[in-house]
Design a protein around this motif. Structure first.
Motif, PDB file in Angstrom:
ATOM      1  N   PRO A  49       0.976  -1.363   0.060  1.00 50.69           N
ATOM      2  CA  PRO A  49      -0.049   0.081  -0.145  1.00 50.69           C
ATOM      3  C   PRO A  49       0.659   1.229  -0.089  1.00 50.69           C
ATOM      4  CG  PRO A  49      -0.262  -1.247   2.146  1.00 50.69           C
ATOM      5  CD  PRO A  49       0.653  -2.054   1.019  1.00 50.69           C
ATOM      6  N   ASP A  50       2.130   1.170   0.393  1.00 50.44           N
ATOM      7  CA  ASP A  50       2.998   2.581   0.208  1.00 50.44           C
ATOM      8  C   ASP A  50       3.891   2.533  -0.969  1.00 50.44           C
ATOM      9  OD1 ASP A  50       4.672   0.086   0.875  1.00 50.44           O
ATOM     10  OD2 ASP A  50       5.596   1.252   2.753  1.00 50.44           O
ATOM     11  N   SER A  51       3.499   1.954  -1.898  1.00 52.03           N
ATOM     12  CA  SER A  51       4.366   1.711  -3.133  1.00 52.03           C
ATOM     13  C   SER A  51       4.100   2.808  -4.275  1.00 52.03           C
ATOM     14  CB  SER A  51       4.098   0.322  -3.698  1.00 52.03           C
ATOM     15  OG  SER A  51       2.890   0.222  -4.359  1.00 52.03           O
ATOM     16  N   ALA A  53       4.637   6.366  -3.907  1.00 52.66           N
ATOM     17  CA  ALA A  53       4.906   7.640  -3.323  1.00 52.66           C
ATOM     18  C   ALA A  53       5.460   8.604  -4.505  1.00 52.66           C
ATOM     19  CB  ALA A  53       6.081   7.646  -2.509  1.00 52.66           C
ATOM     20  N   ASP A  83      -2.440   7.600  -1.320  1.00 52.75           N
ATOM     21  CA  ASP A  83      -2.070   6.647  -0.503  1.00 52.75           C
ATOM     22  C   ASP A  83      -3.223   5.697   0.193  1.00 52.75           C
ATOM     23  OD1 ASP A  83      -1.011   5.099   1.885  1.00 52.75           O
ATOM     24  OD2 ASP A  83       0.048   6.741   2.783  1.00 52.75           O
ATOM     25  N   ARG A  85      -3.781   3.767   2.167  1.00 54.57           N
ATOM     26  CA  ARG A  85      -3.590   3.749   3.927  1.00 54.57           C
ATOM     27  C   ARG A  85      -4.787   4.813   4.321  1.00 54.57           C
ATOM     28  NH1 ARG A  85       2.511   3.150   4.867  1.00 54.57           N
ATOM     29  NH2 ARG A  85       2.397   5.006   3.379  1.00 54.57           N
TER      30      ARG A  85
END
Length: 400
Positions: A49-51, A53, A83, A85
């Motif tokens: 999920p943080d891929s 940026a 994001d 999240r």
């Protein structure tokens, strides 16, 4: 897409996983891929999920420059979009799924048939949002039953950046036209997304294979790409014919040609499309009546007939008036004077948006003298400022 029943019996049938497999992330991932393909998805990938940026930075620039036009919903949900999240704090893995919708004919050939309307390939069949979401939900139920977790499913309409996530999941890369490109399916992939609380093995991000090719940038009729990998939606024909609620700006009308819903040019010229053809006809087939409809017939659609023709189609969402606006722009570009009578009839339409487009279409098709006579009568009765402005502009500039 492939159709099959998805009841409880299905989920607990021969493909249901034993505990050992469900507790092994690699085995679970392999089973997920098999299940997805059985449901008709052509490709599957998993991203963290943080891929995205880097994509978030580009998206902020896109908004800051106003390139999103009137699509205020993009800016309204920006933080949730950049994001996963922020949209759902519990997400641990993002599953990306692709469906190849590559056409079985040259989608640009219709641009030479100027009395016909060109509808984008993706909108020639039933609405992909509905068909794909149905199968995403089936796959999601399978996953929850196989390895207890929570999920959320998305198809295009939620604040999710599907294309950057798909690149992070290895399905393809965002090409110079900003759409996803796959080595297996070219520029023709519908995307679906499942957020899950499971920790699943990630795929490696796809690398860019556009090289020095600029075909998608050079073919754009309205120069909507200020640079490679950058789109100014305000100049994009898809935006102008779908998202734009008002009159089409004069500077783009000629370039639109006979495109009445969307534009496939930048997708269709992608060299990677040579791999995209197999399997389309069995999944999201186009409807024959939407492949090359007559502009004259389309111009006669009232609201009820419009809704009937485009039942289950994404075209229905823009409404009859915006659609007829597009048809009239195409009629004005047709060079077919026989279509002038259809445009003239729509000078009396209830919608100012339609009447204004009819003025422009007539200005392209009939001689100055009969046009001036129509204008004289219109000035005596027309009250909508936008339509009066169309008459004034046409008289002032001739065939504007």
């Amino acid at each position: 897409m492939a159709r099959r029943r998805a009841g409880v019996a299905d989920l607990r049938g021969s493909r249901f996983l034993n505990n050992a497999v469900a507790n092994d992330p690699d085995e679970l991932r392999a089973a997920l891929t098999r299940e997805a393909r059985a449901l008709g998805f052509d490709c599957v990938g998993i991203a963290a999920p943080d891929s995205i940026a880097d994509a978030a930075k580009h998206f902020r620039t896109f908004l800051e420059t106003g390139a999103h036009g009137d699509m205020d919903w993009l800016a309204a949900n920006a933080e949730r979009r950049i994001d996963p999240r922020a949209l759902w704090p519990d997400v641990r893995s993002v599953i990306l799924l692709g469906v190849n919708y590559g056409p079985d004919r040259d989608p640009l050939a219709i641009l030479q048939q100027q009395s016909k309307g060109a509808i984008s390939v993706y909108a020639q069949g039933d609405d992909y949002h509905d068909s794909i979401k149905k199968h995403l939900k089936t796959l999601g139920r399978w996953l929850v039953a196989a390895a207890p977790c929570e999920i959320k499913v998305f198809v295009d309409t939620a604040p999710v950046m599907e294309k950057p996530l798909a690149q992070a999941a290895g399905l393809g890369w965002q090409g110079k036209h900003t759409n996803l490109v796959s080595r297996e399916y070219g520029s023709w992939l519908f995307l679906g997304v499942i957020f899950t609380t499971l920790e699943l093995p990630r795929d490696g991000a796809a690398s860019d294979h556009c090289g020095s090719c600029r075909a998608c940038l050079e073919i754009c009729p309205t120069a909507a790409f200020p640079a490679a990998y950058q789109l100014d939606a305000r100049r994009c024909i898809s935006y102008l014919t779908i998202e734009n609620k008002g009159p089409v700006p004069h500077e783009f009308r000629k370039a639109i040609g006979n495109r009445i819903y969307g534009c496939d040019d930048c997708l269709a010229v992608c060299p990677w499309n040579k791999f995209a053809q197999a399997g389309h006809e069995a999944k999201l087939a186009s409807r024959a009546e939407l492949r090359a409809p007559d502009l004259a017939e389309l111009s006669r659609l009232d609201d009820a007939a419009f809704r009937a023709l485009f039942a289950k189609s994404p075209v229905k969402r823009i409404g009859r008036d915006r659609f007829i606006r597009n048809v009239l722009i195409a009629i004005g570009n047709s060079g077919d004077r026989a279509l002038a009578r259809d445009a003239e009839r729509l000078l009396a339409d209830a919608s100012p948006l339609v009447r204004g487009a009819a003025v422009w279409a007539l200005a392209q098709l009939i001689e100055p003298e009969p046009f001036a006579a129509l204008a004289l009568r219109a000035f005596a009765v027309e009250r909508a400022e936008s339509v009066v402005a169309e008459w004034t502009a046409a008289e002032r500039t001739g065939r504007a």
